[in-house]
Design an enzyme around this catalytic site. Structure first.
Site, PDB file in Angstrom:
ATOM      1  N   MET A 179       0.844  -1.195   0.000  1.00 36.88           N
ATOM      2  CA  MET A 179       0.000   0.000   0.000  1.00 36.88           C
ATOM      3  C   MET A 179       0.880   1.246   0.000  1.00 36.88           C
ATOM      4  O   MET A 179       2.040   1.213   0.428  1.00 36.88           O
ATOM      5  CB  MET A 179      -0.891  -0.008   1.253  1.00 36.88           C
ATOM      6  CG  MET A 179      -1.998  -1.032   1.184  1.00 36.88           C
ATOM      7  SD  MET A 179      -3.079  -1.033   2.640  1.00 36.88           S
ATOM      8  CE  MET A 179      -3.835   0.585   2.510  1.00 36.88           C
ATOM      9  N   GLU A 219      -7.447  -2.203  -7.413  1.00 38.55           N
ATOM     10  CA  GLU A 219      -7.793  -3.121  -6.311  1.00 38.55           C
ATOM     11  C   GLU A 219      -8.014  -4.532  -6.847  1.00 38.55           C
ATOM     12  O   GLU A 219      -8.954  -5.233  -6.452  1.00 38.55           O
ATOM     13  CB  GLU A 219      -9.061  -2.631  -5.588  1.00 38.55           C
ATOM     14  CG  GLU A 219      -9.010  -1.204  -5.100  1.00 38.55           C
ATOM     15  CD  GLU A 219      -7.855  -0.944  -4.130  1.00 38.55           C
ATOM     16  OE1 GLU A 219      -7.409   0.204  -4.054  1.00 38.55           O
ATOM     17  OE2 GLU A 219      -7.394  -1.897  -3.473  1.00 38.55           O
ATOM     18  N   GLN A 243      -6.710  -7.253  -6.292  1.00 34.46           N
ATOM     19  CA  GLN A 243      -6.641  -8.367  -5.340  1.00 34.46           C
ATOM     20  C   GLN A 243      -8.022  -8.837  -4.890  1.00 34.46           C
ATOM     21  O   GLN A 243      -8.181  -9.928  -4.358  1.00 34.46           O
ATOM     22  CB  GLN A 243      -5.798  -8.000  -4.118  1.00 34.46           C
ATOM     23  CG  GLN A 243      -6.368  -6.944  -3.200  1.00 34.46           C
ATOM     24  CD  GLN A 243      -6.083  -5.532  -3.643  1.00 34.46           C
ATOM     25  OE1 GLN A 243      -5.491  -5.302  -4.687  1.00 34.46           O
ATOM     26  NE2 GLN A 243      -6.509  -4.559  -2.848  1.00 34.46           N
TER      27      GLN A 243
HETATM   28  N1  LIG Z   1       4.750   5.983   3.456  1.00 40.81           N
HETATM   29  C1  LIG Z   1       4.440   6.398   2.199  1.00 40.81           C
HETATM   30  N2  LIG Z   1       5.248   6.084   1.175  1.00 40.81           N
HETATM   31  C2  LIG Z   1       4.961   6.498  -0.085  1.00 40.81           C
HETATM   32  N3  LIG Z   1       3.883   7.261  -0.416  1.00 40.81           N
HETATM   33  C3  LIG Z   1       3.046   7.592   0.586  1.00 40.81           C
HETATM   34  C4  LIG Z   1       3.275   7.175   1.931  1.00 40.81           C
HETATM   35  N4  LIG Z   1       2.265   7.658   2.687  1.00 40.81           N
HETATM   36  C5  LIG Z   1       1.456   8.349   1.867  1.00 40.81           C
HETATM   37  N5  LIG Z   1       1.918   8.325   0.600  1.00 40.81           N
HETATM   38  C6  LIG Z   1       1.289   8.973  -0.553  1.00 40.81           C
HETATM   39  O1  LIG Z   1       0.574   7.937  -1.264  1.00 40.81           O
HETATM   40  C7  LIG Z   1       0.695   8.178  -2.656  1.00 40.81           C
HETATM   41  C8  LIG Z   1       0.476   6.892  -3.438  1.00 40.81           C
HETATM   42  O2  LIG Z   1      -0.946   6.690  -3.424  1.00 40.81           O
HETATM   43  P1  LIG Z   1      -1.573   5.533  -4.332  1.00 40.81           P
HETATM   44  O3  LIG Z   1      -1.158   5.707  -5.762  1.00 40.81           O
HETATM   45  O4  LIG Z   1      -3.033   5.518  -4.044  1.00 40.81           O
HETATM   46  O5  LIG Z   1      -0.852   4.255  -3.751  1.00 40.81           O
HETATM   47  P2  LIG Z   1      -1.355   2.706  -3.772  1.00 40.81           P
HETATM   48  O6  LIG Z   1      -2.405   2.611  -4.830  1.00 40.81           O
HETATM   49  O7  LIG Z   1      -0.106   1.939  -4.122  1.00 40.81           O
HETATM   50  O8  LIG Z   1      -1.842   2.414  -2.392  1.00 40.81           O
HETATM   51  C9  LIG Z   1       2.105   8.731  -2.800  1.00 40.81           C
HETATM   52  O9  LIG Z   1       2.195   9.544  -3.975  1.00 40.81           O
HETATM   53  C10 LIG Z   1       2.303   9.556  -1.544  1.00 40.81           C
HETATM   54  O10 LIG Z   1       1.983  10.917  -1.760  1.00 40.81           O
HETATM   55  C1  LIG Z   2      -2.488  -5.179   3.253  1.00 38.70           C
HETATM   56  C2  LIG Z   2      -3.976  -5.352   3.140  1.00 38.70           C
HETATM   57  C3  LIG Z   2      -4.784  -4.381   2.570  1.00 38.70           C
HETATM   58  N1  LIG Z   2      -6.131  -4.576   2.475  1.00 38.70           N
HETATM   59  C4  LIG Z   2      -6.991  -3.547   1.868  1.00 38.70           C
HETATM   60  C5  LIG Z   2      -6.764  -2.159   2.410  1.00 38.70           C
HETATM   61  C6  LIG Z   2      -7.160  -1.268   1.267  1.00 38.70           C
HETATM   62  O1  LIG Z   2      -8.545  -1.054   1.287  1.00 38.70           O
HETATM   63  C7  LIG Z   2      -6.772  -2.104   0.034  1.00 38.70           C
HETATM   64  C8  LIG Z   2      -5.448  -1.706  -0.592  1.00 38.70           C
HETATM   65  O2  LIG Z   2      -5.516  -0.412  -1.013  1.00 38.70           O
HETATM   66  P1  LIG Z   2      -4.332   0.322  -1.841  1.00 38.70           P
HETATM   67  O3  LIG Z   2      -4.991   0.883  -3.022  1.00 38.70           O
HETATM   68  O4  LIG Z   2      -3.276  -0.694  -2.177  1.00 38.70           O
HETATM   69  O5  LIG Z   2      -3.825   1.369  -0.904  1.00 38.70           O
HETATM   70  O6  LIG Z   2      -6.684  -3.461   0.455  1.00 38.70           O
HETATM   71  C9  LIG Z   2      -6.725  -5.740   2.940  1.00 38.70           C
HETATM   72  O7  LIG Z   2      -7.967  -5.920   2.831  1.00 38.70           O
HETATM   73  N2  LIG Z   2      -5.928  -6.694   3.499  1.00 38.70           N
HETATM   74  C10 LIG Z   2      -4.583  -6.562   3.648  1.00 38.70           C
HETATM   75  O8  LIG Z   2      -3.905  -7.490   4.175  1.00 38.70           O
END
Ligand SMILES: Nc1ncnc2c1ncn2[C@@H]1O[C@H](COP(=O)(O)OP(=O)(O)O)[C@@H](O)[C@H]1O
Ligand SMILES: Cc1cn([C@H]2C[C@H](O)[C@@H](COP(=O)(O)O)O2)c(=O)[nH]c1=O
Ligand SMILES: [Zn+2]
Length: 274
Positions: A85, A161, A163
């Site tokens: 994440m 999402e 997964q």
């Molecule tokens: N610990 C972290 N490391 C990297 N990015 C982070 C962190 N915490 C918050 N962010 C923010 O989250 C953004 C990425 O969001 P997103 O594309 O939705 O990630 P994902 O879909 O992989 O969860 C980054 O551009 C950054 O601004």
């Molecule tokens: C690690 C982990 C994550 N999830 C859930 C939490 C969030 O709703 C999504 C991942 O969101 P992102 O776009 O990658 O930030 O998955 C979960 O259900 N179980 C897990 O172990």
């Protein structure tokens, strides 16, 4: 040595087709023009009469390609974006889909309707960047929800999402192999226990490209490869953001697990002592 008709047919049909091809139309036989022209030895690879008999024996549609250099695009592509994440998966998906749209291609984005963090009509990054999407419980409903005519006009399908989709493998397989779509998939590779999450790892063998992104460790700023759950829930699926999860490096993941185990042991001892 010109390829003989038998060897071509053997080559084309000998490879076993994986299960997802069971829904495919009969395989195409794509042959370059040289197949029906002079062979290297100067003799015709096949005379006109043998071409006729070839066509009558070969019970699959034959597609001529204009030239071996530029075969018509008969298949799509699959690109996977994964990692923990906060690694930037949704950001990368959004950027790639926008780039395709800006070249004039017809795009659509799907996300799981389990992701209720920011509403169901858009994919939203942790930075707040948004793109309209269709939220579904399963990918198999997409064609019906969009409509067959609109689906057939699509060039690019984004999936966020990933997964959470149990039918990810078959959908990607058919979309790329049968329907000539470019599919861009964003999803977690592992859950909070670093176990495979859903079917994201299953589509790696189908993929044209795989990109594993990293975040920044919340505790030391190093590359974060894993997602640590900060709360005590044990179920795999738990929707949430930084309230429940944080990205961590290997050292702080392992340290975190040690602390959790020690805490659990102390609580168990206290429970027994009462
Ligand atoms: N610990 C972290 N490391 C990297 N990015 C982070 C962190 N915490 C918050 N962010 C923010 O989250 C953004 C990425 O969001 P997103 O594309 O939705 O990630 P994902 O879909 O992989 O969860 C980054 O551009 C950054 O601004
Ligand atoms: C690690 C982990 C994550 N999830 C859930 C939490 C969030 O709703 C999504 C991942 O969101 P992102 O776009 O990658 O930030 O998955 C979960 O259900 N179980 C897990 O172990
Ligand atoms: Zn760290």
């Amino acid at each position: 040595m010109p390829m003989t008709m038998r060897s071509l047919l053997h080559l084309h049909f000998s490879a076993p087709l994986p299960p997802c091809h069971r829904l495919l139309p009969k395989p195409l036989l794509i042959v370059p023009p040289t197949f029906f022209s002079k062979s290297p030895t100067g003799l015709p690879a096949f005379s006109s009469s043998s071409i006729f008999s070839f066509r009558s024996h070969c019970k699959v549609p034959i597609v001529h390609v204009d030239s071996p250099a530029q075969p018509r695009v008969a298949f799509g592509e699959i690109h996977v974006i994964t990692g923990p994440m906060f690694a930037g998966k949704t950001t990368a998906l959004l950027r790639r889909v926008l780039a395709e749209k800006n070249t004039g291609r017809n795009v659509a984005v799907i996300k799981s309707d389990k992701d209720t963090r920011y509403g169901l009509d858009s994919i939203v990054t942790h930075d707040g960047a948004k793109m309209p999407c269709i939220a579904l419980p399963e990918l198999s409903l997409f064609r019906e929800r969009l409509g067959a005519e609109a689906y057939n006009k699509l060039d690019v399908i984004g999936i966020d999402e990933a997964q959470f989709f149990v039918d990810l493998y078959d959908f990607c397989c058919n979309a790329a192999d049968r329907d000539q779509k470019t599919v861009i998939v964003a999803g977690l590779d592992g859950d909070y226990l670093r176990r495979r999450f859903g079917s994201v790892l299953d589509i790696i063998p189908l993929a044209d490209s795989v990109t594993k992104l990293t975040a920044r460790c919340e505790l030391c700023g190093q590359r974060a490869l894993f997602t640590q759950r900060k709360t005590s829930e044990k179920q795999t699926e738990l929707i949430g953001g930084s309230d429940i999860y944080m990205p961590v490096c290997r050292q702080h993941y392992v340290d975190g697990q040690v602390v959790k185990e020690a805490t659990r042991t102390i609580l168990d001892i206290e429970r027994i002592a009462v």
